[in-house]
Design a protein around this motif. Structure first.
Motif, PDB file in Angstrom:
ATOM      1  N   ILE A  78      13.976   4.943 -13.459  1.00  0.00           N
ATOM      2  CA  ILE A  78      12.775   4.118 -13.567  1.00  0.00           C
ATOM      3  C   ILE A  78      11.624   4.722 -12.770  1.00  0.00           C
ATOM      4  CG2 ILE A  78      11.794   1.859 -12.951  1.00  0.00           C
ATOM      5  CD1 ILE A  78      14.521   0.652 -13.638  1.00  0.00           C
ATOM      6  N   PHE A  79      11.930   5.231 -11.581  1.00  0.00           N
ATOM      7  CA  PHE A  79      10.890   5.857 -10.756  1.00  0.00           C
ATOM      8  C   PHE A  79      10.246   7.030 -11.499  1.00  0.00           C
ATOM      9  CE2 PHE A  79       9.566   9.123  -7.737  1.00  0.00           C
ATOM     10  CZ  PHE A  79       8.682   8.402  -6.936  1.00  0.00           C
ATOM     11  N   ASN A  80      11.076   7.874 -12.108  1.00  0.00           N
ATOM     12  CA  ASN A  80      10.549   9.042 -12.819  1.00  0.00           C
ATOM     13  C   ASN A  80       9.733   8.639 -14.046  1.00  0.00           C
ATOM     14  OD1 ASN A  80      11.629  10.975 -11.051  1.00  0.00           O
ATOM     15  ND2 ASN A  80      13.618  10.926 -12.090  1.00  0.00           N
ATOM     16  N   GLN A  81      10.166   7.566 -14.715  1.00  0.00           N
ATOM     17  CA  GLN A  81       9.412   7.097 -15.877  1.00  0.00           C
ATOM     18  C   GLN A  81       8.036   6.568 -15.466  1.00  0.00           C
ATOM     19  OE1 GLN A  81      12.226   4.285 -17.443  1.00  0.00           O
ATOM     20  NE2 GLN A  81      13.401   5.858 -18.531  1.00  0.00           N
ATOM     21  N   ILE A  82       8.014   5.828 -14.362  1.00  0.00           N
ATOM     22  CA  ILE A  82       6.726   5.307 -13.879  1.00  0.00           C
ATOM     23  C   ILE A  82       5.844   6.449 -13.383  1.00  0.00           C
ATOM     24  CG2 ILE A  82       5.641   3.859 -12.107  1.00  0.00           C
ATOM     25  CD1 ILE A  82       8.056   1.996 -12.289  1.00  0.00           C
ATOM     26  N   LYS A  83       6.450   7.444 -12.737  1.00  0.00           N
ATOM     27  CA  LYS A  83       5.696   8.598 -12.240  1.00  0.00           C
ATOM     28  C   LYS A  83       5.035   9.365 -13.375  1.00  0.00           C
ATOM     29  CE  LYS A  83       7.875  12.233 -10.917  1.00  0.00           C
ATOM     30  NZ  LYS A  83       8.754  13.187 -10.200  1.00  0.00           N
ATOM     31  N   ASP A  84       5.726   9.411 -14.527  1.00  0.00           N
ATOM     32  CA  ASP A  84       5.152  10.085 -15.692  1.00  0.00           C
ATOM     33  C   ASP A  84       4.007   9.270 -16.311  1.00  0.00           C
ATOM     34  OD1 ASP A  84       6.960  12.117 -15.401  1.00  0.00           O
ATOM     35  OD2 ASP A  84       8.381  11.315 -16.882  1.00  0.00           O
ATOM     36  N   GLN A  85       4.001   7.968 -16.043  1.00  0.00           N
ATOM     37  CA  GLN A  85       2.989   7.083 -16.629  1.00  0.00           C
ATOM     38  C   GLN A  85       1.781   6.904 -15.720  1.00  0.00           C
ATOM     39  OE1 GLN A  85       4.669   3.334 -17.790  1.00  0.00           O
ATOM     40  NE2 GLN A  85       2.778   2.560 -18.715  1.00  0.00           N
ATOM     41  N   TYR A  86       2.027   6.845 -14.399  1.00  0.00           N
ATOM     42  CA  TYR A  86       0.946   6.619 -13.436  1.00  0.00           C
ATOM     43  C   TYR A  86       1.049   7.648 -12.316  1.00  0.00           C
ATOM     44  CZ  TYR A  86       0.734   1.993 -15.655  1.00  0.00           C
ATOM     45  OH  TYR A  86       0.639   0.958 -16.551  1.00  0.00           O
ATOM     46  N   PRO A  87      -0.085   8.095 -11.763  1.00  0.00           N
ATOM     47  CA  PRO A  87      -0.028   9.002 -10.610  1.00  0.00           C
ATOM     48  C   PRO A  87       0.490   8.273  -9.378  1.00  0.00           C
ATOM     49  CG  PRO A  87      -2.303   8.350 -11.069  1.00  0.00           C
ATOM     50  CD  PRO A  87      -1.467   7.830 -12.207  1.00  0.00           C
ATOM     51  N   LEU A  88       1.094   9.024  -8.459  1.00  0.00           N
ATOM     52  CA  LEU A  88       1.607   8.423  -7.229  1.00  0.00           C
ATOM     53  C   LEU A  88       0.479   7.730  -6.480  1.00  0.00           C
ATOM     54  CD1 LEU A  88       4.039  11.177  -5.890  1.00  0.00           C
ATOM     55  CD2 LEU A  88       4.641   8.956  -6.879  1.00  0.00           C
ATOM     56  N   GLY A  89       0.757   6.522  -5.983  1.00  0.00           N
ATOM     57  CA  GLY A  89      -0.234   5.754  -5.251  1.00  0.00           C
ATOM     58  C   GLY A  89      -1.065   4.835  -6.114  1.00  0.00           C
ATOM     59  N   ASP A  90      -0.915   4.942  -7.422  1.00  0.00           N
ATOM     60  CA  ASP A  90      -1.654   4.051  -8.318  1.00  0.00           C
ATOM     61  C   ASP A  90      -1.066   2.644  -8.197  1.00  0.00           C
ATOM     62  OD1 ASP A  90      -2.519   2.567 -10.655  1.00  0.00           O
ATOM     63  OD2 ASP A  90      -3.113   4.482 -11.542  1.00  0.00           O
ATOM     64  N   PRO A  91      -1.872   1.623  -7.880  1.00  0.00           N
ATOM     65  CA  PRO A  91      -1.364   0.249  -7.720  1.00  0.00           C
ATOM     66  C   PRO A  91      -0.636  -0.267  -8.955  1.00  0.00           C
ATOM     67  CG  PRO A  91      -3.619   0.415  -6.914  1.00  0.00           C
ATOM     68  CD  PRO A  91      -3.314   1.709  -7.610  1.00  0.00           C
ATOM     69  N   ARG A  92      -1.063   0.184 -10.135  1.00  0.00           N
ATOM     70  CA  ARG A  92      -0.394  -0.267 -11.348  1.00  0.00           C
ATOM     71  C   ARG A  92       1.054   0.218 -11.390  1.00  0.00           C
ATOM     72  NH1 ARG A  92      -4.393   2.187 -15.646  1.00  0.00           N
ATOM     73  NH2 ARG A  92      -4.175   3.870 -14.092  1.00  0.00           N
ATOM     74  N   GLY A  93       1.261   1.436 -10.949  1.00  0.00           N
ATOM     75  CA  GLY A  93       2.620   1.965 -10.888  1.00  0.00           C
ATOM     76  C   GLY A  93       3.455   1.237  -9.849  1.00  0.00           C
ATOM     77  N   ASP A  94       2.849   0.952  -8.698  1.00  0.00           N
ATOM     78  CA  ASP A  94       3.561   0.230  -7.645  1.00  0.00           C
ATOM     79  C   ASP A  94       3.971  -1.164  -8.115  1.00  0.00           C
ATOM     80  OD1 ASP A  94       3.185   2.420  -6.050  1.00  0.00           O
ATOM     81  OD2 ASP A  94       1.449   1.577  -4.988  1.00  0.00           O
ATOM     82  N   GLN A  95       3.060  -1.838  -8.798  1.00  0.00           N
ATOM     83  CA  GLN A  95       3.356  -3.186  -9.296  1.00  0.00           C
ATOM     84  C   GLN A  95       4.471  -3.162 -10.345  1.00  0.00           C
ATOM     85  OE1 GLN A  95      -0.373  -4.746 -10.708  1.00  0.00           O
ATOM     86  NE2 GLN A  95      -1.298  -4.826  -8.664  1.00  0.00           N
ATOM     87  N   LEU A  96       4.434  -2.160 -11.224  1.00  0.00           N
ATOM     88  CA  LEU A  96       5.469  -2.053 -12.250  1.00  0.00           C
ATOM     89  C   LEU A  96       6.820  -1.747 -11.619  1.00  0.00           C
ATOM     90  CD1 LEU A  96       6.212  -2.075 -15.224  1.00  0.00           C
ATOM     91  CD2 LEU A  96       5.553   0.357 -15.349  1.00  0.00           C
TER      92      LEU A  96
END
Length: 283
Positions: A78-96
């Motif tokens: 899941i972490f890698n999938q979110i990393k591919d979708q949002y850059p590190l530190g992006d609040p949207r990625g953190d929330q997801l």
């Protein structure tokens, strides 16, 4: 782990984490499939349950199941999938990330509860799949067979679809306590196990006994009755030694036979949860 401790743990887990109601269980799985649609492994596991449920609901034999638990590296996936979708530190990625990982324990519990759902919804205790029935029918090869304590008749139903000669019997005493006997999928003659053996025992080559109740010595009585017959048919037992099924005395007195055939019959009868039941050929 010691078998007795494992058995106690399984009972405790079932008591502390009862399965959801029928409709809610399937609905929640469908919601999780949408929530985790980007993860192919989670989607695969949920689809396996949904397809199995669809087939059983239509009184068809379901497919064999994989182990219904989340992989150990699911958070990494899941972490890698979110990393591919949002850059590190992006609040949207953190929330997801927070949203998805918070749901993982609940999803894992749902996946592991499928057997409970089957028991409570369809009265299916042993998971009887189409590939398993094909193997069993091939082994029986048309020879006359009796099933005792058949419940809703899933095994006999499958064998009859394969044109096997099988008499299905059950006392149907459990109807007032659970779903066993309320969802018959084939004709089941109302006979307790001993009466059924007295009626059919000397006419058959095999007797099938699946998931005899835990700690109840009826299984020992059945085995002793079979051994007293002139023909002495082979007992085909599906259960978990020193676990969720049968009495302790049964496994002590059971004589396991035909190990190669047993292995062949179990190739499509594999554990999908904490219960490790198998088929055994017994004399």
């Amino acid at each position: 782990m010691n078998p007795k401790k494992l058995k106690k743990l399984k009972r405790q887990l079932k008591k502390e984490h009862p399965v959801s109601t029928t409709n809610n269980y399937i609905t929640r799985l469908e919601r999780y499939r949408e929530l985790f649609k980007q993860n192919s492994m989670i989607t695969f596991l949920i689809n396996q349950i949904l397809e199995s449920n669809r087939l059983i609901q239509q009184k068809l034999l379901p497919q064999q199941l994989p182990v219904l638990e989340l992989p150990e590296d699911i958070q990494d996936q899941i972490f890698n999938q979110i990393k591919d979708q949002y850059p590190l530190g992006d609040p949207r990625g953190d929330q997801l990330w927070e949203k998805l990982t918070a749901e993982l324990p609940k999803l894992d519990k749902l996946l592991r509860s499928y057997r409970d759902y089957l028991e409570e919804t369809y009265g299916m205790w042993a998971y009887i799949s189409a590939p398993f029935i094909s193997d069993l029918a091939h082994y029986l090869a048309g020879r006359p067979t009796l099933e005792v304590m058949a419940g809703n008749g899933y095994i006999s139903h499958g064998l009859r679809l394969k044109q096997q000669n099988v008499d299905a019997t059950d006392s149907l005493d459990w109807v007032q306590e659970n779903e066993t006997g309320k969802h018959l999928v084939t004709e089941v003659e109302k006979l307790d196990a001993i009466s059924a053996i007295e009626k059919y025992g000397n006419q058959v080559d095999f007797v099938i006994m699946s998931w005899s109740p835990d700690g109840v010595p009826i299984d020992v009585q059945i085995l002793e009755k079979l051994r007293s017959l002139t023909k002495q048919p082979t007992l085909i037992c599906i259960g978990e030694p020193n676990g969720a099924t049968n009495s302790a005395g049964f496994w002590k007195t059971a004589k396991l036979v035909e190990p190669e055939n047993t292995q062949q019959l179990n190739q499509h009868y594999q554990p999908f949860d904490l219960i490790h039941d198998q088929l055994y050929l017994i004399k």
